[in-house]
Write a protein that holds these residues in place. Structure first.
Motif, PDB file in Angstrom:
ATOM      1  N   ALA A 153     -29.680 -22.967  -3.848  1.00 60.51           N
ATOM      2  CA  ALA A 153     -29.991 -21.615  -3.391  1.00 60.51           C
ATOM      3  C   ALA A 153     -30.542 -21.647  -1.983  1.00 60.51           C
ATOM      4  O   ALA A 153     -31.130 -22.643  -1.544  1.00 60.51           O
ATOM      5  CB  ALA A 153     -31.004 -20.958  -4.333  1.00 60.51           C
ATOM      6  N   VAL A 154     -30.360 -20.526  -1.270  1.00 60.68           N
ATOM      7  CA  VAL A 154     -30.805 -20.414   0.122  1.00 60.68           C
ATOM      8  C   VAL A 154     -31.558 -19.095   0.297  1.00 60.68           C
ATOM      9  O   VAL A 154     -31.095 -18.037  -0.154  1.00 60.68           O
ATOM     10  CB  VAL A 154     -29.605 -20.445   1.089  1.00 60.68           C
ATOM     11  N   SER A 155     -32.690 -19.158   0.953  1.00 58.69           N
ATOM     12  CA  SER A 155     -33.419 -17.938   1.309  1.00 58.69           C
ATOM     13  C   SER A 155     -32.875 -17.388   2.621  1.00 58.69           C
ATOM     14  O   SER A 155     -32.774 -18.123   3.608  1.00 58.69           O
ATOM     15  CB  SER A 155     -34.912 -18.226   1.453  1.00 58.69           C
ATOM     16  N   LEU A 156     -32.521 -16.104   2.609  1.00 60.90           N
ATOM     17  CA  LEU A 156     -32.133 -15.421   3.841  1.00 60.90           C
ATOM     18  C   LEU A 156     -33.314 -14.632   4.414  1.00 60.90           C
ATOM     19  O   LEU A 156     -33.140 -13.781   5.285  1.00 60.90           O
ATOM     20  CB  LEU A 156     -30.939 -14.493   3.581  1.00 60.90           C
ATOM     21  N   VAL A 192     -19.889 -22.628   6.215  1.00 62.76           N
ATOM     22  CA  VAL A 192     -19.085 -23.785   6.637  1.00 62.76           C
ATOM     23  C   VAL A 192     -19.980 -24.943   7.032  1.00 62.76           C
ATOM     24  O   VAL A 192     -19.682 -26.105   6.822  1.00 62.76           O
ATOM     25  CB  VAL A 192     -18.155 -23.391   7.803  1.00 62.76           C
ATOM     26  N   GLY A 193     -21.148 -24.629   7.595  1.00 57.02           N
ATOM     27  CA  GLY A 193     -22.041 -25.686   8.073  1.00 57.02           C
ATOM     28  C   GLY A 193     -22.646 -26.513   6.966  1.00 57.02           C
ATOM     29  O   GLY A 193     -22.939 -27.693   7.157  1.00 57.02           O
ATOM     30  N   ASN A 194     -22.866 -25.910   5.771  1.00 56.79           N
ATOM     31  CA  ASN A 194     -23.396 -26.654   4.633  1.00 56.79           C
ATOM     32  C   ASN A 194     -24.660 -27.433   4.969  1.00 56.79           C
ATOM     33  O   ASN A 194     -24.744 -28.636   4.770  1.00 56.79           O
ATOM     34  CB  ASN A 194     -22.334 -27.609   4.063  1.00 56.79           C
ATOM     35  N   LYS A 195     -25.649 -26.726   5.486  1.00 56.79           N
ATOM     36  CA  LYS A 195     -26.879 -27.417   5.884  1.00 56.79           C
ATOM     37  C   LYS A 195     -27.834 -27.618   4.706  1.00 56.79           C
ATOM     38  O   LYS A 195     -28.390 -28.692   4.525  1.00 56.79           O
ATOM     39  CB  LYS A 195     -27.575 -26.630   6.982  1.00 56.79           C
ATOM     40  N   GLU A 196     -28.051 -26.543   3.933  1.00 62.68           N
ATOM     41  CA  GLU A 196     -29.013 -26.626   2.831  1.00 62.68           C
ATOM     42  C   GLU A 196     -28.331 -26.845   1.492  1.00 62.68           C
ATOM     43  O   GLU A 196     -28.904 -27.461   0.600  1.00 62.68           O
ATOM     44  CB  GLU A 196     -29.858 -25.353   2.778  1.00 62.68           C
ATOM     45  N   VAL A 197     -27.145 -26.316   1.321  1.00 63.04           N
ATOM     46  CA  VAL A 197     -26.392 -26.505   0.073  1.00 63.04           C
ATOM     47  C   VAL A 197     -24.989 -26.962   0.444  1.00 63.04           C
ATOM     48  O   VAL A 197     -24.458 -26.613   1.492  1.00 63.04           O
ATOM     49  CB  VAL A 197     -26.328 -25.208  -0.757  1.00 63.04           C
ATOM     50  N   THR A 198     -24.400 -27.738  -0.426  1.00 60.11           N
ATOM     51  CA  THR A 198     -23.068 -28.268  -0.172  1.00 60.11           C
ATOM     52  C   THR A 198     -22.020 -27.413  -0.869  1.00 60.11           C
ATOM     53  O   THR A 198     -21.995 -27.319  -2.101  1.00 60.11           O
ATOM     54  CB  THR A 198     -22.957 -29.719  -0.664  1.00 60.11           C
ATOM     55  N   LEU A 199     -21.180 -26.766  -0.062  1.00 60.70           N
ATOM     56  CA  LEU A 199     -20.089 -25.953  -0.593  1.00 60.70           C
ATOM     57  C   LEU A 199     -18.784 -26.515  -0.026  1.00 60.70           C
ATOM     58  O   LEU A 199     -18.170 -25.949   0.873  1.00 60.70           O
ATOM     59  CB  LEU A 199     -20.281 -24.484  -0.197  1.00 60.70           C
ATOM     60  N   ALA A 200     -18.404 -27.650  -0.542  1.00 66.50           N
ATOM     61  CA  ALA A 200     -17.298 -28.397   0.067  1.00 66.50           C
ATOM     62  C   ALA A 200     -15.972 -28.186  -0.640  1.00 66.50           C
ATOM     63  O   ALA A 200     -14.914 -28.241  -0.004  1.00 66.50           O
ATOM     64  CB  ALA A 200     -17.637 -29.891   0.086  1.00 66.50           C
ATOM     65  N   THR A 201     -15.999 -27.973  -1.955  1.00 69.63           N
ATOM     66  CA  THR A 201     -14.748 -27.908  -2.698  1.00 69.63           C
ATOM     67  C   THR A 201     -14.655 -26.608  -3.496  1.00 69.63           C
ATOM     68  O   THR A 201     -15.639 -25.883  -3.672  1.00 69.63           O
ATOM     69  CB  THR A 201     -14.632 -29.101  -3.674  1.00 69.63           C
ATOM     70  N   LYS A 202     -13.447 -26.336  -3.990  1.00 70.31           N
ATOM     71  CA  LYS A 202     -13.203 -25.117  -4.760  1.00 70.31           C
ATOM     72  C   LYS A 202     -14.176 -25.016  -5.929  1.00 70.31           C
ATOM     73  O   LYS A 202     -14.469 -25.997  -6.602  1.00 70.31           O
ATOM     74  CB  LYS A 202     -11.755 -25.122  -5.263  1.00 70.31           C
ATOM     75  N   ASP A 203     -14.690 -23.793  -6.136  1.00 69.89           N
ATOM     76  CA  ASP A 203     -15.619 -23.435  -7.219  1.00 69.89           C
ATOM     77  C   ASP A 203     -17.053 -23.892  -6.982  1.00 69.89           C
ATOM     78  O   ASP A 203     -17.913 -23.661  -7.841  1.00 69.89           O
ATOM     79  CB  ASP A 203     -15.138 -23.939  -8.586  1.00 69.89           C
TER      80      ASP A 203
END
Length: 546
Positions: free
Chosen positions: A150-153, A104-115
């Motif tokens: 992409a995000v490194s965990l 939800v925070g969308n700090k490194e990648v933007t996941l704002a809309t469907k798909d």
């Protein structure tokens, strides 16, 4: 038990078998052949390796003798070990979590809309997780090429790594191999997420020693050691003709001399011959004949130049090189023997919902392929999820990864502002160790220094089969035979005498005579004497020897 052995120079029936006298507390018995060696093979891997043959015309005394031998062999199936030579099966549990990321925070990648979707990566080493968190490195066939980044965990500490994939120094490098978990997460709506078919992967990738760059990717090939689902395995084969990868657990690595064998899991690995052509020249070439035997019979063999492999009966052998001694009398082969083989056809399910691929590099991208091509280096091995889509993922949901790890979702009781994604491991592995040995499992090296006390290991009683001489023949035997009684009362003894293999008469003393390879390739021990009394003495002597 102390046994007194008195050597004699008797030649029996024109053969060259050495006879000796075994003195026990009550009687003396003549030994012909290597009776003690035969006794060591009566029980193999906890199972009887003999049939006991009684004559159809035998009297009660011979039947009693056979029963005494049968009872003693049965007792050998109950073994007792002291703590300094014992073994143990250890159950190792590991629990760890990767870093988490707030979708939800969308700090490194933007996941704002469907798909919208992003790739998440964890590894045994955080530096390599950081490296591979780059969608530019993944071809579209991997389904890890997320469109929004992409995000490194970071490091998942219980994922396994091998810091030297060349433990036998066959390739002159110190390359590393690491386990990775990778998943593509797609936004469905404000509080629901999805991980679809093909978008979740477990992989083992190889890198040059401490080279945390994409150009540092190195090759994997037979003979190298890698981690696989928490345990270390040797790559035994990457067959282009069959498009299959085979892994095995190391049980022996070293050198076997021409003509010698190595026993493992009830089988024997034998270097039958080593031939050299163009000896002493730059074109010197060695060809090896390797065999795998069971109960003395060849079940698989190969005659080829090293390096090559041979697999049968659940074990695998990788031959690396061969040479001859200075006098050119004997050959030697350097090899590794493995068991617990994992045969993984590419493009097929290794376990339900998870298919196997090799990882290659094309155009600076990683590609998952089910086609092994000669000359194209394999960078790793991957298992890709091919099950049903996981949709409507919300807090508390987790996706199983090979019953080894999971991808988890958690809102930390703050549904409006939080939806963390992370990788987690809570798994156990069994590890079999003998005292003084060590093993690696779940990224931990464990040594068994000792076992307190002594213990008795009970196994199911599988008594050796007692048969009449009319029910079995030398030609049909499938095990070593213990033949009780002389030529007068036992047809097999009579046949051996007619062949000139034994020379028992009514005047013979208690005798234990070994005839090698005469029973369909198996050995025969004749337990007999000139009469019932001496036959029983021979039986008691053999029981004492066991």
């Amino acid at each position: 038990m102390v046994r007194s052995i008195v050597k004699t120079s008797a030649i029996i029936a024109g053969s060259a078998m050495l006879a000796s006298t075994l003195a026990t507390g009550a009687f003396a018995v003549e030994q012909i052949g290597d009776v003690e060696d035969f006794s060591k093979k009566v029980v193999v891997e906890g199972n009887p390796n003999v049939n006991i043959v009684v004559g159809s015309n035998a009297n009660a005394g011979d039947v009693i003798s056979a029963a005494e031998i049968t009872a003693k062999v049965g007792n050998l199936l109950y073994t007792e070990q002291s703590a300094d030579v014992g073994s143990a099966k250890l159950n190792v549990r590991a629990f760890a979590k990767s870093d988490d990321y707030n979708l939800v925070g969308n700090k490194e990648v933007t996941l704002a809309t469907k798909d919208d979707n992003a790739l998440f990566v964890a590894a045994a080493d955080g530096d390599y997780a950081d490296l591979m968190a780059n969608t530019a490195y993944f071809g579209d066939d991997t389904d890890l090429d997320a469109k929004d980044g992409a995000v490194s965990l970071g490091r998942l500490s219980t994922l396994a790594e091998v810091k030297d994939t060349d433990p036998f120094d066959w390739f002159d490098n110190d390359d590393d191999a690491y386990e990775f978990l990778m998943g593509r997460v797609t936004k469905e709506n404000n509080d629901k997420w999805a991980v679809n078919e093909n978008e979740l992967s477990y992989a083992v990738l190889s890198f040059k020693d401490d080279n945390t760059t994409f150009k540092g990717l190195d090759f994997l090939c037979p003979g190298k050691e890698i981690p696989f689902l928490g345990e270390n395995y040797i790559i035994m084969s990457t067959s282009g003709s069959k498009d299959v990868v085979v892994l095995g657990k190391e049980v022996y690595q070293g050198v076997i001399k021409e003509g010698d064998t190595y026993a493992v899991n009830g089988l024997e690995v034998k270097v039958d011959s080593v031939l050299v052509s163009n000896a002493g020249t730059t074109n010197e070439e060695y060809k090896i004949k390797l065999q795998i035997l069971k109960d003395g019979k060849v079940i698989a063999e190969k005659f080829d130049n090293a390096p090559t492999n041979l697999m049968a009966g659940g074990i695998g052998v990788r031959m690396f090189k061969a040479w001859k001694d200075i006098g050119n009398d004997y050959g030697f082969v350097e090899l590794v023997v493995t068991d617990n083989l994992k045969c993984m056809p590419l493009g097929e399910e290794y376990i339900p919902d998870w298919e196997t691929y090799v990882v290659i590099e094309e155009g600076n991208k990683l590609v998952y392929t089910d086609d092994i091509v000669k000359g194209v280096p394999n960078r790793g091995i991957a298992l890709k999820y091919v099950g049903d889509d996981h949709d409507s993922l919300s807090s508390g949901k987790e996706i199983d990864i090979l019953k080894y790890a999971s991808m988890n979702f958690d809102d930390d009781d703050d549904k409006a502002n939080t939806m963390n994604v992370l990788f987690e491991m809570d798994t156990t592995k069994d590890l079999d160790l003998t005292v003084g040995s060590k093993g690696t499992v779940l990224n931990s090296e464990i040594a068994l220094e000792g076992i307190e006390g002594t213990g008795t290991k009970l196994t199911g009683l599988k008594a050796p089969l007692a048969v009449l001489d009319e029910e079995i023949s030398l030609e049909s035997a499938d095990k070593n035979l213990i033949v009780v009684g002389g030529p007068v009362v036992n047809a097999l003894s009579k046949e051996l005498k007619s062949m000139g293999k034994i020379n028992l008469t009514e005047e013979s003393q208690a005798t234990l005579a070994v005839v090698n390879g005469v029973a369909n390739g198996n050995d025969v021990l004749v337990v007999a004497g000139g009469n019932t009394k001496t036959t029983n003495e021979a039986a008691k002597a053999f029981v004492e020897l066991l």
